[in-house]
Design a protein around this motif. Structure first.
Motif, PDB file in Angstrom:
ATOM      1  N   ALA A 160     -31.826 -17.901   5.558  1.00  0.00           N
ATOM      2  CA  ALA A 160     -32.221 -17.890   4.150  1.00  0.00           C
ATOM      3  C   ALA A 160     -31.102 -18.420   3.263  1.00  0.00           C
ATOM      4  N   ALA A 161     -29.860 -18.105   3.599  1.00  0.00           N
ATOM      5  CA  ALA A 161     -28.738 -18.635   2.835  1.00  0.00           C
ATOM      6  C   ALA A 161     -28.711 -20.158   2.888  1.00  0.00           C
ATOM      7  N   PHE A 324     -33.936 -17.210  21.996  1.00  0.00           N
ATOM      8  CA  PHE A 324     -34.310 -17.529  20.613  1.00  0.00           C
ATOM      9  C   PHE A 324     -33.612 -18.810  20.204  1.00  0.00           C
ATOM     10  N   PHE A 325     -34.023 -19.336  19.048  1.00  0.00           N
ATOM     11  CA  PHE A 325     -33.388 -20.538  18.521  1.00  0.00           C
ATOM     12  C   PHE A 325     -33.201 -20.384  17.013  1.00  0.00           C
ATOM     13  N   SER A 326     -32.286 -21.163  16.477  1.00  0.00           N
ATOM     14  CA  SER A 326     -32.055 -21.141  15.039  1.00  0.00           C
ATOM     15  C   SER A 326     -31.671 -22.539  14.569  1.00  0.00           C
ATOM     16  N   ASP A 327     -32.121 -22.881  13.367  1.00  0.00           N
ATOM     17  CA  ASP A 327     -31.717 -24.120  12.695  1.00  0.00           C
ATOM     18  C   ASP A 327     -31.157 -23.737  11.332  1.00  0.00           C
ATOM     19  N   GLN A 328     -29.940 -24.177  11.054  1.00  0.00           N
ATOM     20  CA  GLN A 328     -29.308 -23.841   9.783  1.00  0.00           C
ATOM     21  C   GLN A 328     -28.715 -25.099   9.155  1.00  0.00           C
ATOM     22  N   ILE A 338     -26.361 -26.806  12.070  1.00  0.00           N
ATOM     23  CA  ILE A 338     -26.418 -26.223  13.404  1.00  0.00           C
ATOM     24  C   ILE A 338     -27.868 -26.072  13.830  1.00  0.00           C
ATOM     25  N   GLY A 339     -28.151 -26.578  15.030  1.00  0.00           N
ATOM     26  CA  GLY A 339     -29.365 -26.231  15.749  1.00  0.00           C
ATOM     27  C   GLY A 339     -28.920 -25.628  17.060  1.00  0.00           C
TER      28      GLY A 339
END
Length: 414
Positions: A160-161, A324-328, A338-339
């Motif tokens: 969210a940031a 899990f995965f994250s995209d920032q 970052i992915g």
């Protein structure tokens, strides 16, 4: 186990919807009912804090296309919540007065955002992020906001940031930890995410708590434990999620120390013909030898797939490692991004971290390694060629040396 005539799924998120779709796709010809409190047809949660919140999409990823449920004779009842389970009568009651008998019951009631229990914690105007409607409201607020305060530095808080900064708001993240994501990544790798957000202008108030939400009739900021006040147009509470187990608890199902519903390796509760999957399932996991409860997308999907077979007579254990995965941030908007993908379940107090690649350049794979040399977890950051090898290393607890992880051929090691 006799063939069931009717299957009831309580919960229309990814886990429950996948169970219902898979049992039909495996040839089950009886009645299938999905009860879901969410007014929308089943959708996946990851895009809500990523593409939807960023404004790159207006819809989530739907579990199936719109006409799928009717075409496959699955009765999907959206916007209706189950209120009681009568195990002896094999009956589910809902908030419209409906009664639904089952031969097999799947509980997939998911999680809800945890509240911040401080003065002002119930003020109007506070935001949380769990549903599609939450995401659309929060995106509109980010687009209009000058100052955003996010309480919590986990995956939702950091994603969210990134979205709020992409929309141009000033962002401050408040959390009691010394680093964002430290509870799941440990200090060294968490420091990479700290640096990423700092380079994008995020302000941090780490190692600090919130003593109150400020505002008279609506939330206008937060007061920190040291007395400092941060004003904001948007206050997002992102302090984790609580499993929705009230329905199961009142019915008499056993709860585990981690807050979930106790299930065996095949996702069965102690009650006859009742299963629990997804966020609420505290499974005795054969791979780890203890209970594991995971709140991630991949677990919801794969437990939904596996339980479908067990509903109609199979006895398969769930063996998948957490993923899990994250995209920032988005490199198209400028600056580093970052992915990442994360597999496994490390012991952060015990396992050492081995890094392959360039931490400073956001181009690396991190491994968590037990004292005996087994790979307990791996996270690839902006590297996408070794997914199968990483999965095999983690799933098979392959014993390797640190030097092999840093320099060796991962496919051969796996």
């Amino acid at each position: 186990m006799s063939e069931p005539r009717n299957i009831v799924v309580v919960g229309s998120g990814l886990a429950g919807a996948t169970a219902a779709a898979t049992v039909r796709e495996r040839g089950f010809e009886g009645d299938v009912l999905v009860l879901g409190a969410d007014p929308h047809r089943p959708y996946e949660l990851p895009p809500l804090s990523k593409a939807v919140l960023l404004g790159n999409a207006d819809e989530p990823d739907w579990v199936r296309e719109e006409g799928y449920w009717a075409e496959h004779d699955i009765r999907l009842v959206s916007g209706v919540a189950a209120t009681r389970i009568e195990l002896g009568a094999r009956l589910v009651l809902d908030d419209t007065g409906g009664e639904h008998r089952y031969d097999r019951l799947v509980l997939a009631t998911g999680s809800r955002p945890r509240a911040l229990k401080v003065p002002g914690g119930d003020l109007p105007g506070l935001y949380t992020l769990r549903t599609l409607d939450d995401s659309l409201r929060l995106r509109a607020a980010f687009e209009a906001a000058k100052r955003v305060v996010i309480v919590g530095a986990g995956w939702i808080g950091t994603e969210a940031a990134a979205a709020a900064r992409t929309h141009g708001a000033e962002v401050t993240v408040v959390a009691p930890e010394k680093q964002p994501l430290a509870n799941v990544l440990g200090e060294e790798i968490a420091g990479v995410f700290h640096r990423l957000h700092t380079e994008h202008g995020v302000q941090w108030r780490l190692g600090e708590g919130v003593s109150a939400i400020t505002g008279d009739t609506t939330a206008t900021g937060v007061r920190l434990s040291n007395g400092d006040e941060l004003s904001a147009d948007v206050v997002l509470i992102a302090v984790g999620a609580a499993p929705n187990v009230d329905l199961a608890h009142v019915a008499g199902l056993e709860l585990a120390d981690d807050g979930g519903v106790c299930v065996d390796a095949g996702l069965r509760t102690a009650a006859p013909d009742v299963y629990a999957i997804g966020d609420i399932a505290s499974q005795f996991h054969p791979r780890y030898g203890h209970r594991v409860r995971v709140e991630h997308w991949a677990t919801a999907r794969t437990q939904g797939e596996l339980v479908a077979g067990n509903l109609v007579g199979e006895h398969e254990p769930y063996l998948k490692s957490p993923y899990f995965f994250s995209d920032q941030y988005d490199p198209e908007h400028g600056g580093p991004a970052i992915g990442c993908e994360y597999r496994g379940l490390p012991d952060l107090d015990r396992d050492r971290v081995v890094v392959r690649g360039d931490l400073a350049g956001y181009d690396f794979t991190a491994f968590w390694v037990t004292p005996g040399g087994e790979v307990s977890a791996a996270m690839n950051v902006n590297q996408w060629d070794d997914g199968d090898a990483l999965e095999n290393l983690v799933d098979n607890r392959v014993v390797v040396t640190d030097d092999q992880l840093r320099k060796g051929n991962l496919a051969e090691l796996a």
